[in-house]
Design a protein around this motif. Structure first.
Motif, PDB file in Angstrom:
ATOM      1  N   THR A  12       0.457  18.244 -17.015  1.00 33.31           N
ATOM      2  CA  THR A  12       1.875  18.470 -16.725  1.00 33.31           C
ATOM      3  C   THR A  12       2.650  18.397 -18.043  1.00 33.31           C
ATOM      4  OG1 THR A  12       2.511  16.157 -16.447  1.00 33.31           O
ATOM      5  CG2 THR A  12       1.476  17.252 -14.544  1.00 33.31           C
ATOM      6  N   SER A  14       4.587  16.275 -19.092  1.00 30.72           N
ATOM      7  CA  SER A  14       4.641  14.910 -19.625  1.00 30.72           C
ATOM      8  C   SER A  14       3.312  14.463 -20.220  1.00 30.72           C
ATOM      9  CB  SER A  14       5.062  13.930 -18.525  1.00 30.72           C
ATOM     10  OG  SER A  14       4.117  13.932 -17.461  1.00 30.72           O
ATOM     11  N   ASP A  15       2.280  15.320 -20.134  1.00 29.79           N
ATOM     12  CA  ASP A  15       0.959  15.010 -20.684  1.00 29.79           C
ATOM     13  C   ASP A  15       0.733  15.784 -21.976  1.00 29.79           C
ATOM     14  OD1 ASP A  15       0.253  13.516 -18.358  1.00 29.79           O
ATOM     15  OD2 ASP A  15      -0.271  15.395 -17.330  1.00 29.79           O
ATOM     16  N   THR A  19      -0.375  23.358 -20.506  1.00 28.64           N
ATOM     17  CA  THR A  19       0.280  23.206 -19.196  1.00 28.64           C
ATOM     18  C   THR A  19       0.335  24.514 -18.409  1.00 28.64           C
ATOM     19  OG1 THR A  19       2.402  23.513 -20.329  1.00 28.64           O
ATOM     20  CG2 THR A  19       1.695  21.249 -19.913  1.00 28.64           C
ATOM     21  N   TYR A  22       0.180  24.301 -14.601  1.00 28.80           N
ATOM     22  CA  TYR A  22       1.381  23.685 -14.015  1.00 28.80           C
ATOM     23  C   TYR A  22       2.449  24.750 -13.778  1.00 28.80           C
ATOM     24  CZ  TYR A  22       5.808  21.158 -13.760  1.00 28.80           C
ATOM     25  OH  TYR A  22       7.054  20.722 -13.375  1.00 28.80           O
ATOM     26  N   GLN A  26       3.956  26.219 -10.252  1.00 30.92           N
ATOM     27  CA  GLN A  26       5.382  26.188  -9.933  1.00 30.92           C
ATOM     28  C   GLN A  26       5.879  27.554  -9.463  1.00 30.92           C
ATOM     29  OE1 GLN A  26       7.562  23.369  -9.911  1.00 30.92           O
ATOM     30  NE2 GLN A  26       5.503  22.535  -9.894  1.00 30.92           N
ATOM     31  N   LYS A  51      -1.296  12.706  -5.900  1.00 33.42           N
ATOM     32  CA  LYS A  51       0.105  12.644  -6.313  1.00 33.42           C
ATOM     33  C   LYS A  51       0.814  13.930  -5.908  1.00 33.42           C
ATOM     34  CE  LYS A  51      -0.871   9.979 -10.548  1.00 33.42           C
ATOM     35  NZ  LYS A  51      -0.703   9.979 -12.030  1.00 33.42           N
ATOM     36  N   ASN A  52       2.103  13.807  -5.652  1.00 33.19           N
ATOM     37  CA  ASN A  52       2.938  14.992  -5.488  1.00 33.19           C
ATOM     38  C   ASN A  52       3.668  15.209  -6.809  1.00 33.19           C
ATOM     39  OD1 ASN A  52       5.303  16.661  -4.998  1.00 33.19           O
ATOM     40  ND2 ASN A  52       4.803  16.488  -2.833  1.00 33.19           N
ATOM     41  N   ILE A  53       3.305  16.288  -7.498  1.00 36.22           N
ATOM     42  CA  ILE A  53       3.897  16.567  -8.799  1.00 36.22           C
ATOM     43  C   ILE A  53       4.740  17.825  -8.690  1.00 36.22           C
ATOM     44  CG2 ILE A  53       3.442  17.090 -11.227  1.00 36.22           C
ATOM     45  CD1 ILE A  53       0.836  15.532 -10.961  1.00 36.22           C
ATOM     46  N   ASP A  54       6.026  17.634  -8.514  1.00 35.21           N
ATOM     47  CA  ASP A  54       6.967  18.762  -8.413  1.00 35.21           C
ATOM     48  C   ASP A  54       6.517  19.775  -7.370  1.00 35.21           C
ATOM     49  OD1 ASP A  54       8.432  17.577 -10.477  1.00 35.21           O
ATOM     50  OD2 ASP A  54       7.260  18.612 -12.007  1.00 35.21           O
ATOM     51  N   ALA A  58      -1.517  17.166  -6.100  1.00 32.25           N
ATOM     52  CA  ALA A  58      -2.520  17.022  -7.161  1.00 32.25           C
ATOM     53  C   ALA A  58      -3.513  15.927  -6.795  1.00 32.25           C
ATOM     54  CB  ALA A  58      -1.850  16.699  -8.487  1.00 32.25           C
ATOM     55  N   TYR A  60      -6.487  13.856  -8.189  1.00 29.41           N
ATOM     56  CA  TYR A  60      -7.154  13.456  -9.428  1.00 29.41           C
ATOM     57  C   TYR A  60      -8.457  12.731  -9.091  1.00 29.41           C
ATOM     58  CZ  TYR A  60      -2.905  14.535 -12.063  1.00 29.41           C
ATOM     59  OH  TYR A  60      -1.829  15.172 -12.633  1.00 29.41           O
TER      60      TYR A  60
END
Length: 404
Positions: A12, A14-15, A19, A22, A26, A51-54, A58, A60
């Protein structure tokens, strides 16, 4: 559609790292699709984390991995991820399509499983031509293994509903096995809203202890064997007594320790290794610099590369130096946004750096051309739409039902 997206190296903004997936996810969501991403977390404590990423679901999975691993241990990690991903993919309900993106090529195992046993079509994205890269790098030498991996590559391509390649050379490599109409070329993407030219952050200069008036040269991204960053250190050695030029590395990889050791042995004070940073910090530091370097070993298979750092450098409005005699050479020369440097020629690199240092007007013009190219041809807002348009056309052609 409900899309299962397989990317062992999903990142993402932030990583640290690329990306692309990602941004594509989107755009898929914006177009009404649902996206379930299966990826790996090399440092995970838990076997599985969701996780819910935007808007992306996701998943992992725990799978240790490092560029420092031997070929055999890496292969074990790739196969381990594939096995765990198959078990996870089977649990997902109402999947209409699979998108699998390499590397590694072994993500194709999951895509093949979903097609053969679940009757779900897949799109395969080729980010590097494996196994040809490790073959030419000398990592794969056994003739039987080479034959088996090439058969596996062919099997993945021929079973895909469509194959997307990240460069013209990669597309040509895929077309050895399948017709052109089953392929598309969608290169890596510029991110003009994440990397852009602006006033330099003076506080950051002071914090990093960089000179305010030096000519700064940056290399950011992976430091693997294929990247041949040693030529940059050799250039720094040639400039050892010139305090007006500084080299900055924002990177991690298997060759980093040796490169740092070489700098110590040469008593260099003009090279800084700052590690691998998230996109926001990387963008700030790239903006401090005057030139961006994109280096690779002199191997024909690496001429097909489509490196993230090149497109981020274009976005940042930096002149780009490349040393691969492929489409990236053609790109920088035809658009006058950088220079091609012959591989393994540190003096040539030094000469071109000194030229731009002495001709700041030329550097500014190249930077403006780079930014223009990023905005008009390679920005993610353009290429993600192209990607999703292709997915939508496949949905119609394959008569896949829509998510209710």
């Amino acid at each position: 559609m409900r899309i299962l997206y397989i990317n062992q190296n999903f990142r993402t903004p932030s990583d640290p790292g690329g990306t692309r997936s990602y941004w594509i996810a989107q755009e898929l969501i914006k177009n009404g699709h649902q996206v379930v991403m299966i990826t790996a977390n090399p440092k995970a404590v838990l076997r599985k984390e969701v996780k819910n990423i935007d808007g992306i679901k996701a998943i992992y999975l725990q799978e240790p991995y490092s560029q420092d691993m031997s070929v055999a241990v890496r292969l074990k990690a790739f196969l381990g991820f594939s096995w765990k991903s198959i078990k996870e993919a089977r649990k997902q309900k109402d999947i209409d399509m699979v998108i699998a993106t390499s590397t590694p090529l072994t993500v194709g195992i999951i895509a093949l499983y979903m097609k053969w046993f679940k009757k779900i079509p897949y799109v395969f994205e080729v980010r590097d031509l494996w196994p040809e890269v490790p073959i030419q790098m000398g990592a794969l030498k056994n003739p039987l293994i080479i034959k088996a991996t090439r058969w596996f590559e062919k099997t993945i391509y021929t079973n895909a509903a469509h194959v997307i390649a990240l460069s013209p050379g990669m597309q040509e490599g895929v077309m050895k096995y399948i017709p052109k109409e089953k392929t598309s070329m969608i290169p890596n993407m510029s991110k003009i809203d994440q990397f852009w030219p602006r006033e330099r952050n003076r506080e950051l200069l002071e914090k990093l202890k960089l000179k305010d008036d030096s000519f700064k040269v940056i290399y950011f991204g992976a430091l693997g064997l294929a990247n041949d960053a040693e030529v940059i250190i050799d250039a720094a050695i040639l400039l050892k007594n010139d305090p007006s030029i500084e080299f900055i590395f924002l990177s991690k990889g298997s060759t980093e320790v040796n490169l740092i050791e070489k700098c110590k042995n040469a008593a260099l004070s003009n090279v800084r290794f700052l590690g691998f940073l998230p996109m926001k910090e990387t963008s700030e530091i790239v903006n401090l610099c005057d030139v961006s370097l994109v280096t690779f070993k002199d191997l024909p298979i690496l001429y097909t590369n489509s490196p993230n750092k090149l497109f981020d450098s274009l976005s940042a409005g930096k002149p780009v130096f490349v040393n691969s005699a492929g489409w990236t050479k053609q790109m920088v020369e035809e658009n006058n946004c950088g220079f091609y440097i012959n591989p393994g020629q540190p003096q040539e690199l030094v000469d071109k750096l000194k030229f731009l240092q002495a001709n700041p007007d030329v550097a500014v013009q190249m930077g403006e051309k780079a930014r223009e190219l990023a905005e008009t041809k390679y920005d993610k807002s353009l290429l993600c739409k192209q990607f999703v348009k292709l997915i939508n056309s496949l949905e119609a052609r394959l008569n896949i039902r829509k998510v209710s």
